[in-house]
Design a protein around this motif. Sequence first.
Motif, PDB file in Angstrom:
ATOM      1  N   LYS A   1      -6.524   4.965  -5.306  1.00 19.14           N
ATOM      2  CA  LYS A   1      -6.241   3.655  -4.722  1.00 19.14           C
ATOM      3  C   LYS A   1      -7.449   3.147  -3.953  1.00 19.14           C
ATOM      4  O   LYS A   1      -7.605   1.937  -3.732  1.00 19.14           O
ATOM      5  CB  LYS A   1      -5.022   3.752  -3.800  1.00 19.14           C
ATOM      6  N   PHE A   2      -8.329   4.063  -3.535  1.00 13.53           N
ATOM      7  CA  PHE A   2      -9.566   3.729  -2.836  1.00 13.53           C
ATOM      8  C   PHE A   2     -10.722   3.905  -3.810  1.00 13.53           C
ATOM      9  O   PHE A   2     -10.989   5.024  -4.275  1.00 13.53           O
ATOM     10  CB  PHE A   2      -9.752   4.621  -1.611  1.00 13.53           C
ATOM     11  N   ILE A   3     -11.415   2.829  -4.125  1.00 13.74           N
ATOM     12  CA  ILE A   3     -12.494   2.886  -5.106  1.00 13.74           C
ATOM     13  C   ILE A   3     -13.744   2.220  -4.516  1.00 13.74           C
ATOM     14  O   ILE A   3     -13.753   1.825  -3.344  1.00 13.74           O
ATOM     15  CB  ILE A   3     -12.090   2.193  -6.425  1.00 13.74           C
ATOM     16  N   PHE A   4     -14.763   2.091  -5.354  1.00 12.42           N
ATOM     17  CA  PHE A   4     -16.031   1.522  -4.919  1.00 12.42           C
ATOM     18  C   PHE A   4     -16.301   0.220  -5.666  1.00 12.42           C
ATOM     19  O   PHE A   4     -15.672  -0.080  -6.688  1.00 12.42           O
ATOM     20  CB  PHE A   4     -17.158   2.525  -5.148  1.00 12.42           C
ATOM     21  N   GLY A  25      -3.983 -11.316  -4.061  1.00 15.74           N
ATOM     22  CA  GLY A  25      -4.692 -11.262  -2.784  1.00 15.74           C
ATOM     23  C   GLY A  25      -6.064 -10.654  -2.939  1.00 15.74           C
ATOM     24  O   GLY A  25      -6.336  -9.882  -3.851  1.00 15.74           O
ATOM     25  N   GLY A  26      -6.986 -11.031  -2.025  1.00 13.41           N
ATOM     26  CA  GLY A  26      -8.333 -10.478  -2.046  1.00 13.41           C
ATOM     27  C   GLY A  26      -9.322 -11.434  -2.677  1.00 13.41           C
ATOM     28  O   GLY A  26      -8.984 -12.527  -3.128  1.00 13.41           O
ATOM     29  N   GLN A  27     -10.588 -10.990  -2.704  1.00 19.68           N
ATOM     30  CA  GLN A  27     -11.650 -11.816  -3.250  1.00 19.68           C
ATOM     31  C   GLN A  27     -11.610 -11.822  -4.772  1.00 19.68           C
ATOM     32  O   GLN A  27     -10.822 -11.110  -5.397  1.00 19.68           O
ATOM     33  CB  GLN A  27     -13.004 -11.290  -2.756  1.00 19.68           C
ATOM     34  N   GLN A  28     -12.484 -12.635  -5.345  1.00 19.98           N
ATOM     35  CA  GLN A  28     -12.538 -12.730  -6.792  1.00 19.98           C
ATOM     36  C   GLN A  28     -12.990 -11.411  -7.396  1.00 19.98           C
ATOM     37  O   GLN A  28     -13.931 -10.768  -6.911  1.00 19.98           O
ATOM     38  CB  GLN A  28     -13.487 -13.845  -7.211  1.00 19.98           C
ATOM     39  N   LEU A  29     -12.336 -11.023  -8.471  1.00 15.35           N
ATOM     40  CA  LEU A  29     -12.668  -9.785  -9.157  1.00 15.35           C
ATOM     41  C   LEU A  29     -13.839  -9.988 -10.106  1.00 15.35           C
ATOM     42  O   LEU A  29     -14.073 -11.100 -10.596  1.00 15.35           O
ATOM     43  CB  LEU A  29     -11.467  -9.275  -9.951  1.00 15.35           C
ATOM     44  N   PHE A  30     -14.546  -8.897 -10.388  1.00  9.98           N
ATOM     45  CA  PHE A  30     -15.526  -8.955 -11.471  1.00  9.98           C
ATOM     46  C   PHE A  30     -14.813  -8.958 -12.814  1.00  9.98           C
ATOM     47  O   PHE A  30     -15.225  -9.639 -13.754  1.00  9.98           O
ATOM     48  CB  PHE A  30     -16.477  -7.763 -11.388  1.00  9.98           C
ATOM     49  N   THR A  69      -9.837  -5.408   0.510  1.00  7.08           N
ATOM     50  CA  THR A  69      -8.535  -5.063  -0.058  1.00  7.08           C
ATOM     51  C   THR A  69      -8.126  -6.127  -1.064  1.00  7.08           C
ATOM     52  O   THR A  69      -8.164  -7.325  -0.765  1.00  7.08           O
ATOM     53  CB  THR A  69      -7.470  -4.948   1.044  1.00  7.08           C
ATOM     54  N   TYR A  70      -7.733  -5.663  -2.218  1.00 10.90           N
ATOM     55  CA  TYR A  70      -7.246  -6.536  -3.281  1.00 10.90           C
ATOM     56  C   TYR A  70      -5.765  -6.227  -3.498  1.00 10.90           C
ATOM     57  O   TYR A  70      -5.357  -5.062  -3.462  1.00 10.90           O
ATOM     58  CB  TYR A  70      -8.013  -6.296  -4.574  1.00 10.90           C
ATOM     59  N   THR A 121     -11.370  -1.317  -1.669  1.00  7.51           N
ATOM     60  CA  THR A 121     -12.720  -1.151  -2.212  1.00  7.51           C
ATOM     61  C   THR A 121     -13.723  -0.871  -1.096  1.00  7.51           C
ATOM     62  O   THR A 121     -13.758  -1.604  -0.094  1.00  7.51           O
ATOM     63  CB  THR A 121     -13.143  -2.420  -2.977  1.00  7.51           C
ATOM     64  N   ASN A 122     -14.521   0.169  -1.260  1.00  5.64           N
ATOM     65  CA  ASN A 122     -15.516   0.567  -0.271  1.00  5.64           C
ATOM     66  C   ASN A 122     -16.925   0.276  -0.762  1.00  5.64           C
ATOM     67  O   ASN A 122     -17.191   0.239  -1.967  1.00  5.64           O
ATOM     68  CB  ASN A 122     -15.432   2.082  -0.004  1.00  5.64           C
ATOM     69  N   TRP A 123     -17.849   0.113   0.211  1.00  3.97           N
ATOM     70  CA  TRP A 123     -19.263   0.218  -0.116  1.00  3.97           C
ATOM     71  C   TRP A 123     -19.567   1.687  -0.350  1.00  3.97           C
ATOM     72  O   TRP A 123     -19.054   2.561   0.342  1.00  3.97           O
ATOM     73  CB  TRP A 123     -20.111  -0.281   1.048  1.00  3.97           C
ATOM     74  N   ASP A 124     -20.413   1.947  -1.297  1.00  2.00           N
ATOM     75  CA  ASP A 124     -20.729   3.354  -1.570  1.00  2.00           C
ATOM     76  C   ASP A 124     -22.122   3.732  -1.074  1.00  2.00           C
ATOM     77  O   ASP A 124     -22.725   4.699  -1.536  1.00  2.00           O
ATOM     78  CB  ASP A 124     -20.618   3.668  -3.067  1.00  2.00           C
TER      79      ASP A 124
END
Length: 323
Positions: A142-145, A172-177, A205-206, A243-246
Amino acid sequence: MELTVDFQGGSDVAGFLFEIEPCGGGERVVAERSLEDLRIPGMIPSLDDNPLDRGSSHLFSDFFTVAEPGCYDVRARPLQENGEPSQECYDAAVSGVQVRAKQTTEVLLLSQCEGDSTGSLDVIAGLNHPPVIVSIEYSPSKFIFECELVEVCVSARDPNADPLSFEFEQVGGQQLFMGPVEVEVEQDGEQARACMQAAPLWNGTYEFRVRVYDMLHENGGLARIEDYVGHPSHAEMVFPVHTNWDIELECYDASTREFHLLPGVREIVRAPGCNPIWPAQFYCSPYKWDDVETTCPDGRFRPETVYPSCDEIYPDGVPENGE
């Protein structure tokens, strides 16, 4: 259920046109007569069961005339009120009627009418229950980069074993790639499973929503039962992906100017064409981005000041698989 039937039937007939013609040709006798106010056989003994059943009731017209003894052809044509032939009832005719001297020959003709057709109504009332979501599974987590592909699989069941369809959307959240894209659907009896893939571009968070609809067959295809019945019949769930910064999981190789994952970090599978946006590319140090002038006075990004050196972490060289 009891049905009430009008045995008189409502027709367009207001009377009859009678035609009497000698057998083989000759002068015809023609007359119009309206329907009588009575019914036959009307409890007249000589007409009971001869041929009409004594309990029946039929509208009729009567034409009485004097004729020379001999052979006659007789026709009765049902007429509408305007004198035109009936559109609902047929002519009645008989040939070779013998008229004898000093006697009255009585002939009963029946004009057959078309009847109103009836049908049957059979009402079947069935019960329908909406689907139920039973599990949601994330891969790899559930937690990705940033730019990492995440696959989320939703399992549902339908108490009535109806075909199920899944609908994924971002809420919800910002635009996806990329995404959300449905990549797999399978059903076995009451159980069904569908998977979606998505790839975020930014940290945060999306939120996604899945709806599971039970389906039926209509017009050669499948349609949602809730559209058929006019009431909601679906299951839904909103679920997050974080989503995290890696940046903290990489080292910097100064000789190649490349970044590599630290030992023990899982291999990140990124969506094709998606490149992560490292905070250090905007802020010289991700740990001091509120003090950019002090950290990066000349405005140049120095990754060696932000990332650990890969030479220290991989003294024998970075493995090809990055582990």
